[in-house]
Design an enzyme around this catalytic site. Sequence first.
Site, PDB file in Angstrom:
ATOM      1  N   ASP A 231      10.107 -37.623 -37.239  1.00 15.27           N
ATOM      2  CA  ASP A 231       8.685 -37.898 -37.453  1.00 15.27           C
ATOM      3  C   ASP A 231       7.887 -37.567 -36.183  1.00 15.27           C
ATOM      4  O   ASP A 231       7.775 -38.392 -35.274  1.00 15.27           O
ATOM      5  CB  ASP A 231       8.492 -39.369 -37.841  1.00 15.27           C
ATOM      6  CG  ASP A 231       7.043 -39.694 -38.178  1.00 15.27           C
ATOM      7  OD1 ASP A 231       6.229 -38.744 -38.263  1.00 15.27           O
ATOM      8  OD2 ASP A 231       6.724 -40.882 -38.360  1.00 15.27           O
TER       9      ASP A 231
ATOM     10  N   ARG B 116       5.065 -43.509 -46.586  1.00 12.18           N
ATOM     11  CA  ARG B 116       4.571 -43.999 -47.870  1.00 12.18           C
ATOM     12  C   ARG B 116       4.366 -42.853 -48.868  1.00 12.18           C
ATOM     13  O   ARG B 116       4.419 -43.054 -50.073  1.00 12.18           O
ATOM     14  CB  ARG B 116       3.287 -44.819 -47.673  1.00 12.18           C
ATOM     15  CG  ARG B 116       2.129 -44.057 -47.128  1.00 12.18           C
ATOM     16  CD  ARG B 116       1.064 -44.965 -46.530  1.00 12.18           C
ATOM     17  NE  ARG B 116       1.437 -45.456 -45.201  1.00 12.18           N
ATOM     18  CZ  ARG B 116       0.724 -46.341 -44.505  1.00 12.18           C
ATOM     19  NH1 ARG B 116      -0.410 -46.841 -44.992  1.00 12.18           N
ATOM     20  NH2 ARG B 116       1.137 -46.733 -43.316  1.00 12.18           N
TER      21      ARG B 116
ATOM     22  N   GLU C 227       3.327 -40.893 -43.185  1.00 12.94           N
ATOM     23  CA  GLU C 227       4.012 -40.002 -44.126  1.00 12.94           C
ATOM     24  C   GLU C 227       5.094 -40.696 -44.945  1.00 12.94           C
ATOM     25  O   GLU C 227       5.436 -40.245 -46.036  1.00 12.94           O
ATOM     26  CB  GLU C 227       4.627 -38.816 -43.367  1.00 12.94           C
ATOM     27  CG  GLU C 227       6.005 -39.073 -42.728  1.00 12.94           C
ATOM     28  CD  GLU C 227       6.006 -40.183 -41.674  1.00 12.94           C
ATOM     29  OE1 GLU C 227       4.939 -40.433 -41.073  1.00 12.94           O
ATOM     30  OE2 GLU C 227       7.063 -40.810 -41.455  1.00 12.94           O
TER      31      GLU C 227
ATOM     32  N   ASP D  15      13.897 -42.155 -38.045  1.00 14.36           N
ATOM     33  CA  ASP D  15      12.996 -42.368 -39.183  1.00 14.36           C
ATOM     34  C   ASP D  15      13.652 -42.084 -40.542  1.00 14.36           C
ATOM     35  O   ASP D  15      13.004 -42.178 -41.570  1.00 14.36           O
ATOM     36  CB  ASP D  15      11.719 -41.540 -38.992  1.00 14.36           C
ATOM     37  CG  ASP D  15      10.478 -42.268 -39.486  1.00 14.36           C
ATOM     38  OD1 ASP D  15      10.533 -43.499 -39.625  1.00 14.36           O
ATOM     39  OD2 ASP D  15       9.468 -41.589 -39.755  1.00 14.36           O
TER      40      ASP D  15
ATOM     41  N   ASP E 270       0.564 -39.005 -39.983  1.00 14.06           N
ATOM     42  CA  ASP E 270       1.648 -39.826 -39.438  1.00 14.06           C
ATOM     43  C   ASP E 270       1.997 -40.992 -40.364  1.00 14.06           C
ATOM     44  O   ASP E 270       3.019 -41.650 -40.173  1.00 14.06           O
ATOM     45  CB  ASP E 270       1.239 -40.347 -38.046  1.00 14.06           C
ATOM     46  CG  ASP E 270       2.423 -40.880 -37.263  1.00 14.06           C
ATOM     47  OD1 ASP E 270       3.576 -40.622 -37.681  1.00 14.06           O
ATOM     48  OD2 ASP E 270       2.190 -41.540 -36.230  1.00 14.06           O
TER      49      ASP E 270
ATOM     50  N   LYS F  73      13.575 -44.251 -47.131  1.00 13.29           N
ATOM     51  CA  LYS F  73      12.749 -43.267 -46.408  1.00 13.29           C
ATOM     52  C   LYS F  73      13.648 -42.374 -45.563  1.00 13.29           C
ATOM     53  O   LYS F  73      14.358 -42.844 -44.676  1.00 13.29           O
ATOM     54  CB  LYS F  73      11.735 -43.998 -45.513  1.00 13.29           C
ATOM     55  CG  LYS F  73      10.931 -43.059 -44.604  1.00 13.29           C
ATOM     56  CD  LYS F  73       9.895 -43.804 -43.761  1.00 13.29           C
ATOM     57  CE  LYS F  73       9.248 -42.882 -42.723  1.00 13.29           C
ATOM     58  NZ  LYS F  73       8.267 -43.585 -41.860  1.00 13.29           N
TER      59      LYS F  73
ATOM     60  N   LYS G  70       2.064 -37.699 -32.819  1.00 11.90           N
ATOM     61  CA  LYS G  70       2.373 -38.900 -32.027  1.00 11.90           C
ATOM     62  C   LYS G  70       2.294 -38.584 -30.541  1.00 11.90           C
ATOM     63  O   LYS G  70       2.420 -37.425 -30.141  1.00 11.90           O
ATOM     64  CB  LYS G  70       3.804 -39.375 -32.342  1.00 11.90           C
ATOM     65  CG  LYS G  70       3.982 -40.045 -33.681  1.00 11.90           C
ATOM     66  CD  LYS G  70       5.391 -40.582 -33.820  1.00 11.90           C
ATOM     67  CE  LYS G  70       5.607 -41.222 -35.169  1.00 11.90           C
ATOM     68  NZ  LYS G  70       4.819 -42.442 -35.391  1.00 11.90           N
TER      69      LYS G  70
HETATM   70  N1  BES Z   1       7.838 -43.807 -38.555  1.00  7.25           N
HETATM   71  C1  BES Z   1       6.620 -44.462 -38.260  1.00  7.25           C
HETATM   72  C2  BES Z   1       6.765 -45.975 -38.091  1.00  7.25           C
HETATM   73  C3  BES Z   1       7.605 -46.470 -36.947  1.00  7.25           C
HETATM   74  C4  BES Z   1       7.003 -46.850 -35.770  1.00  7.25           C
HETATM   75  C5  BES Z   1       8.958 -46.634 -37.083  1.00  7.25           C
HETATM   76  C6  BES Z   1       7.778 -47.333 -34.722  1.00  7.25           C
HETATM   77  C7  BES Z   1       9.724 -47.119 -36.040  1.00  7.25           C
HETATM   78  C8  BES Z   1       9.126 -47.474 -34.864  1.00  7.25           C
HETATM   79  C9  BES Z   1       5.606 -44.216 -39.367  1.00  7.25           C
HETATM   80  O1  BES Z   1       5.710 -43.013 -40.053  1.00  7.25           O
HETATM   81  C10 BES Z   1       4.260 -44.201 -38.701  1.00  7.25           C
HETATM   82  O2  BES Z   1       4.037 -43.377 -37.876  1.00  7.25           O
HETATM   83  N2  BES Z   1       3.401 -45.135 -39.087  1.00  7.25           N
HETATM   84  C11 BES Z   1       2.109 -45.254 -38.521  1.00  7.25           C
HETATM   85  C12 BES Z   1       1.136 -45.562 -39.633  1.00  7.25           C
HETATM   86  C13 BES Z   1      -0.299 -45.488 -39.220  1.00  7.25           C
HETATM   87  C14 BES Z   1      -0.678 -44.052 -38.930  1.00  7.25           C
HETATM   88  C15 BES Z   1      -1.140 -46.045 -40.335  1.00  7.25           C
HETATM   89  C16 BES Z   1       2.127 -46.377 -37.496  1.00  7.25           C
HETATM   90  O3  BES Z   1       2.806 -47.384 -37.736  1.00  7.25           O
HETATM   91  O4  BES Z   1       1.517 -46.234 -36.451  1.00  7.25           O
HETATM   92 ZN    ZN Z   2       7.656 -42.235 -40.159  1.00  9.15          ZN
HETATM   93 ZN    ZN Z   3       4.745 -41.375 -39.110  1.00  9.27          ZN
END
Ligand code: BES
Ligand code: ZN
Ligand code: ZN
Length: 477
Positions: free
Chosen positions: A245, A326, A324, A263, A322, A240, A252
């Site tokens: 992000d 996947r 993204e 990220d 967010d 990834k 966020k």
């Molecule tokens: N990049 C984030 C995940 C992340 C969170 C990495 C904290 C490192 C530390 C990812 O893209 C994300 O935002 N995921 C969301 C998914 C949700 C919207 C289903 C999450 O984990 O909140």
């Molecule tokens: Zn991310």
């Molecule tokens: Zn994200």
Amino acid sequence: MEITTAPAEVDLTDATLVVGVLADNQPAPGAEEALAGADAGLLELAKFEGKSGQVLTLPHDRAKSVLFVGLGEEAGFESIRSGMGNAIRMVKTGRAVTNLNQIPIEGADRAVVEGAALGVYQFRAYKTEGEALPVESLELIGADDASIGQVLVTTDATNLARDWVNTPALDMAPETLAERIRTEAEAAGVSVEVWDHDRIVEEKLGALLGVAAGSDRPPRVVILGYHPEAAGAHLGLVGKGITFDSGGLSLKTAALMEEMKDDMSGAAVVSAATIAIARLGLPVRVTTIVPLTDNAVGGRATRPGDILRPVSGPTIEVLNTDAEGRLILADGLGLVRRHEPDLIVDVATLTGAARVALGDKIAAVFGSDSEVAATVLEAASRAGEHFWELPLFRDYKKSIESDLADLKNISGSRYGGAITAALFLSSYVDDDKWAHLDIAGPARWRETAGEQVKGASGVGVRTLVELARALSDQPNP
Ligand code: BES
Ligand code: ZN
Ligand code: ZN
């Protein structure tokens, strides 16, 4: 810092001698003489008891000083590696000499080299004040230069990934990272192809383009190939590569956004691991796909409710921009499958839920079957990285079915988010053997301790190298 071997009768003048001490100040092998010569009163005054994490420097008659490293109850791989990591940052002379590698445990040389090479890491590119650590060289008494060199290939790759991740997103646009990867990969004899925006449109990577739509900085796809003559198995890697992000329109919060330059850790890890595998000359073919883009909020950004078409596999209704990672991995997995690898591994800072489940020091692993997960866990254990298996629990798959498209990119529940994300990815690998590594927790160390230095960790590089080693012994994983 240079790491080499030294003969038993090495000259210690002006050097720091690093030796190990067990709990209750029992000397570890090789520390007897130095400890007997130490002033017991000074040890007591400094409250040095040989506990794990303790280090103490005292003057010494043969060397400039001796650095006692607490190893705790038992001298093992982890205590030596971690102790050496703590010690190397405390050395005040240019030269350090150690015999920690002579402690009779399996892999002692490697533990010392890893601890020192990873623990001495600093990211000073943006510092105008202060100085780098004083230590310039470390000599291991009675070690073997060739085996030190082998270990350094992997620690160098880990530190390379750390550099890429630590660099601010301002200076790490998708095209910048693509070029940085190109330079290092080509130098290691790895073939490199970089797709620009037009090529990505031509190739119909609709999910990557959907994420990239909100940014003025164009996306890239990097394709690395390491193709040794005697390859037993073919490993396909996907990382990834979100260079920042923001969350996109599903923005966020400020606090959650602070660390989002990390990220692209998955991209950095798979690229650095490919480089290390090539430098080691392991007889495993590797194809590595790195989709790179910002997740930003420009006027053309993908909206919740939009539907994207990845290069292959199910269409996706984006309900939260967010989620993204996947999306770009769906395209990455689609691409890597064209190369028909025997085993696919993706690495991603994918979900906050993985961090909630396992904390900051353990990464999650999911496997298409339990054998694949076990293979990764064994590699991680040999590498000394902490991974834990989470289940690909198929019942939860219903929660990511979409009314309008084939899948939606969120489940609608706060719970089990690492699992639903993994299930989403599983829809893009069919029956292929595949493992998914969610490194959202340990992609960053939150404090300096042992070989862990606050900031980007490079976790995953050493596990992937060990996995490649395992595959070279077992052609059919
Ligand atoms: N990049 C984030 C995940 C992340 C969170 C990495 C904290 C490192 C530390 C990812 O893209 C994300 O935002 N995921 C969301 C998914 C949700 C919207 C289903 C999450 O984990 O909140
Ligand atoms: Zn991310
Ligand atoms: Zn994200």
